[in-house]
Motif scaffolding. Sequence first.
Motif, PDB file in Angstrom:
ATOM      1  N   ASN A   1       6.883   2.858   7.119  1.00  0.00           N
ATOM      2  CA  ASN A   1       6.400   4.019   6.357  1.00  0.00           C
ATOM      3  C   ASN A   1       5.018   3.774   5.757  1.00  0.00           C
ATOM      4  N   ASP A   2       4.361   2.713   6.221  1.00  0.00           N
ATOM      5  CA  ASP A   2       3.021   2.367   5.751  1.00  0.00           C
ATOM      6  C   ASP A   2       2.020   2.652   6.872  1.00  0.00           C
ATOM      7  N   ASP A   3       1.253   3.733   6.724  1.00  0.00           N
ATOM      8  CA  ASP A   3       0.317   4.127   7.781  1.00  0.00           C
ATOM      9  C   ASP A   3      -0.735   3.058   8.051  1.00  0.00           C
ATOM     10  N   ALA A   4      -1.151   2.333   7.014  1.00  0.00           N
ATOM     11  CA  ALA A   4      -2.164   1.289   7.200  1.00  0.00           C
ATOM     12  C   ALA A   4      -1.630   0.173   8.090  1.00  0.00           C
ATOM     13  N   VAL A   5      -0.397  -0.236   7.843  1.00  0.00           N
ATOM     14  CA  VAL A   5       0.230  -1.270   8.680  1.00  0.00           C
ATOM     15  C   VAL A   5       0.365  -0.771  10.118  1.00  0.00           C
ATOM     16  N   ASN A   6       0.822   0.454  10.263  1.00  0.00           N
ATOM     17  CA  ASN A   6       0.995   1.018  11.604  1.00  0.00           C
ATOM     18  C   ASN A   6      -0.334   1.090  12.354  1.00  0.00           C
ATOM     19  N   LEU A   7      -1.376   1.536  11.659  1.00  0.00           N
ATOM     20  CA  LEU A   7      -2.682   1.685  12.302  1.00  0.00           C
ATOM     21  C   LEU A   7      -3.257   0.334  12.718  1.00  0.00           C
ATOM     22  N   LEU A   8      -3.207  -0.646  11.822  1.00  0.00           N
ATOM     23  CA  LEU A   8      -3.728  -1.974  12.156  1.00  0.00           C
ATOM     24  C   LEU A   8      -2.935  -2.602  13.298  1.00  0.00           C
ATOM     25  N   THR A   9      -1.633  -2.360  13.296  1.00  0.00           N
ATOM     26  CA  THR A   9      -0.787  -2.920  14.355  1.00  0.00           C
ATOM     27  C   THR A   9      -1.157  -2.349  15.720  1.00  0.00           C
ATOM     28  N   VAL A  10      -1.319  -1.028  15.802  1.00  0.00           N
ATOM     29  CA  VAL A  10      -1.647  -0.440  17.107  1.00  0.00           C
ATOM     30  C   VAL A  10      -3.065  -0.820  17.543  1.00  0.00           C
ATOM     31  N   LEU A  11      -3.961  -1.050  16.583  1.00  0.00           N
ATOM     32  CA  LEU A  11      -5.307  -1.531  16.923  1.00  0.00           C
ATOM     33  C   LEU A  11      -5.232  -2.886  17.628  1.00  0.00           C
ATOM     34  N   VAL A  12      -4.452  -3.792  17.047  1.00  0.00           N
ATOM     35  CA  VAL A  12      -4.298  -5.124  17.641  1.00  0.00           C
ATOM     36  C   VAL A  12      -3.569  -5.021  18.977  1.00  0.00           C
ATOM     37  N   ALA A  13      -2.536  -4.177  19.022  1.00  0.00           N
ATOM     38  CA  ALA A  13      -1.764  -4.013  20.259  1.00  0.00           C
ATOM     39  C   ALA A  13      -2.638  -3.474  21.386  1.00  0.00           C
ATOM     40  N   LYS A  14      -3.518  -2.552  21.044  1.00  0.00           N
ATOM     41  CA  LYS A  14      -4.423  -1.998  22.057  1.00  0.00           C
ATOM     42  C   LYS A  14      -5.373  -3.075  22.565  1.00  0.00           C
ATOM     43  N   GLU A  15      -5.860  -3.899  21.657  1.00  0.00           N
ATOM     44  CA  GLU A  15      -6.747  -5.005  22.034  1.00  0.00           C
ATOM     45  C   GLU A  15      -6.038  -5.982  22.972  1.00  0.00           C
TER      46      GLU A  15
END
Length: 218
Positions: free
Chosen positions: A74-88
């Motif tokens: 439920n933390d958008d910041a965690v979700n966003l950073l996670t998908v950034l790393v996953a995309k990389e």
Amino acid sequence: MYIIVVGAGRVGQSLIKIATERGHNVVVIDRDENKCSEIVEKHDVIAIYGDSTIKTILEDAGAQKADALVTTTNDDAVNLLTVLVAKELGIKSLVSLVSQPDHALMFRRMGVNVMENPAQAVAEYLYRVLQRPSIRDFMSIGGGEAEIFEIVVTERAAVVGRTLDELKLPLKDTLIVAITRDEEIIIPRGDTMIRDGDRVTVFALARRIEEITKLFTG
């Protein structure tokens, strides 16, 4: 599929249950060690206790061979950073819950499929059911401009015993997509007759929904 699920909360656990029951390989990442232990006891998964925004944690989870990653916190910041790393790291299919609607655009610009504000979505669904109990299921389209919904025909409805051609539906605003009768799915034609108990799948503009509901339920 090889799926990485970030977050072992209520939504995450439901997703894990569905994915494992359907034979997918699932790795779970959560910052709560107790939740990791609990999920391993319940399901045939690998659980990693750690921070999903850290590259090495995703690598430990098998990002290099993952088909998809879903963030359910439920933390958008965690979700966003996670998908950034996953995309990389090259994970092609990325899905995320987004708690704040204003943040959804950031995710979409990154090519992430988004489920906005699930609590609000559930509340809206329950409210629609209260408003129109005869409608079994629905999906809103175009920001609420139209809906696809399933409605059960009652015996007192004016449509019973009549064909679609006889109904004279507002064709520009309404489309009968399918009829389910005794577990058989019927692709309707003009001469298809409506019967009591039919489950009719309808696409309609929002302004026509009340009219269609009355027509099929009486």
